[in-house]
Write an enzyme that holds these catalytic residues in place. Structure first.
Site, PDB file in Angstrom:
ATOM      1  N   HIS A   1       0.823  -1.219   0.000  1.00  0.00           N
ATOM      2  CA  HIS A   1       0.000   0.000   0.000  1.00  0.00           C
ATOM      3  C   HIS A   1       0.861   1.275   0.000  1.00  0.00           C
ATOM      4  CE1 HIS A   1       0.100  -0.719   4.612  1.00  0.00           C
ATOM      5  NE2 HIS A   1       1.094   0.047   4.262  1.00  0.00           N
TER       6      HIS A   1
ATOM      7  N   HIS B   1      10.374  -4.345   3.576  1.00  0.00           N
ATOM      8  CA  HIS B   1      10.844  -2.962   3.498  1.00  0.00           C
ATOM      9  C   HIS B   1      11.234  -2.453   4.872  1.00  0.00           C
ATOM     10  CE1 HIS B   1       6.469  -2.304   4.183  1.00  0.00           C
ATOM     11  NE2 HIS B   1       6.589  -1.002   4.245  1.00  0.00           N
TER      12      HIS B   1
HETATM   13  C1  DHB Z   1       6.555   3.147   2.270  1.00  0.00           C
HETATM   14  C2  DHB Z   1       5.884   1.944   2.386  1.00  0.00           C
HETATM   15  C3  DHB Z   1       4.840   1.780   3.295  1.00  0.00           C
HETATM   16  O1  DHB Z   1       4.170   0.620   3.493  1.00  0.00           O
HETATM   17  C4  DHB Z   1       4.458   2.847   4.065  1.00  0.00           C
HETATM   18  O2  DHB Z   1       3.400   2.672   4.880  1.00  0.00           O
HETATM   19  C5  DHB Z   1       5.137   4.068   3.983  1.00  0.00           C
HETATM   20  C6  DHB Z   1       6.183   4.213   3.068  1.00  0.00           C
HETATM   21  C7  DHB Z   1       7.655   3.337   1.287  1.00  0.00           C
HETATM   22  O3  DHB Z   1       8.140   2.349   0.722  1.00  0.00           O
HETATM   23  O4  DHB Z   1       8.048   4.479   1.041  1.00  0.00           O
HETATM   24 FE    FE Z   2       2.714   0.834   5.391  1.00  0.00          FE
END
Ligand code: DHB
Ligand code: FE
Length: 284
Positions: A12, A193
């Protein structure tokens, strides 16, 4: 009775929403990402679900650090789009299904899941970006939404095992609602991430690929992944994947995978997307 017909998972990433809103979705950077949702948009236009139980996490938007529910359910008729610092996204407000949401809340609480009941709540990119990816540009969302927010912002978040069991309880709740509704369950967030600290930018493709595969074929092994493993293997924000397990728990034990997409990177994130069809016999 209401039926859970399918589950959808998707990352998301807020930058996806920003690219979409400024009409940048066909640029060199973003076109391959949006291409991964073309099949999904056609599929959902044909499926025409009545309601989506949309499991996501709030990013300190509706809930400040003063008060963080582990699991919250939106029972309102309408959910305004939150201002996350750059004004609200130019997308329609999200219409709820108060009757179904109240039924699910009652069923979950009597099933010993202590939900926080939200009669008013703004929704952030965790919920609106997946809607844009799946429905594109619309004047009104063609579906009603029961938002379920999960704390993955402050430790300790719920375990993957607890999330899977919440999904199973959502299945019992939906299937005991006495109206013929086509219901989908979505789980947003992930995949690997990390947005902060020395490992910022971490992406672990082998971990993500194995997770995507096991979502359908071996979810029981995913239930056992600990918080420590999520942080080590998928980065600090990879913990968002526990929301995928709520979706999986809400589906039939034996699903059919209809669509899979994996793309690296979008912003700082490995983007994963799955559509699982859930058969209508009793299941587990
Ligand atoms: C990013 C990814 C996320 O799931 C989020 O909530 C905020 C930032 C990103 O990859 O920048
Ligand atoms: Fe997120």
């Amino acid at each position: 009775m209401a039926r859970i017909t399918a589950g959808v998972t998707t990352s998301h990433v807020p930058a996806i929403g920003a690219a979409f809103d400024r009409g940048d979705d066909q640029s060199d950077y973003w076109a391959p990402l949006f291409a991964g949702y073309e099949w999904s948009k056609k599929w959902i236009a044909a499926e025409r679900p009545d309601v989506i139980v949309l499991v996501y996490n709030d990013h300190a938007t509706a809930f400040s650090l003063e008060c963080i529910p582990t699991f919250a359910i939106g029972c309102a008729d309408e959910f305004p789009v939150a201002d996350e610092g750059f004004g609200p996204r130019p997308v329609p407000n999200v219409m709820g299904h108060s009757e179904l949401a109240c039924h699910i809340a009652q069923s979950l609480i009597l099933d010993e899941f202590d939900m926080t009941i939200m009669n008013q709540m703004e929704v952030d990119h965790g919920l609106t970006v997946p809607l844009s990816l799946m429905f594109g540009r619309v004047d009104a969302w063609p579906v009603r939404v029961v938002p379920i927010a999960v704390n993955v912002v402050q430790y300790p978040p719920p375990t993957g095992e607890r999330c899977f069991k919440l999904g199973q309880a959502i299945r019992r709740a939906v299937q005991s609602f006495d109206e013929d509704l086509n219901v989908q369950v979505w789980g947003t967030g992930g995949m690997s991430h990390q947005l902060q600290g020395p490992r910022a930018g971490l992406i672990n493709q082998p971990f993500d690929q194995a997770f995507l595969e096991k979502m359908n074929t071996d979810p029981s092994s995913l239930r056992a992944i600990t918080h420590l493993e999520y942080v080590r293997e998928a980065g600090s924000e990879g913990i968002e994947l526990v929301m995928w397990l709520i979706m999986r728990g809400a589906l039939h034990a034996n699903c059919q995978e209809l669509h899979r997409f994996y793309h690296v990177p979008a912003s700082n994130t490995a983007v994963g997307h799955l559509i699982l069809e859930s058969p209508q016999d009793d299941g587990s």
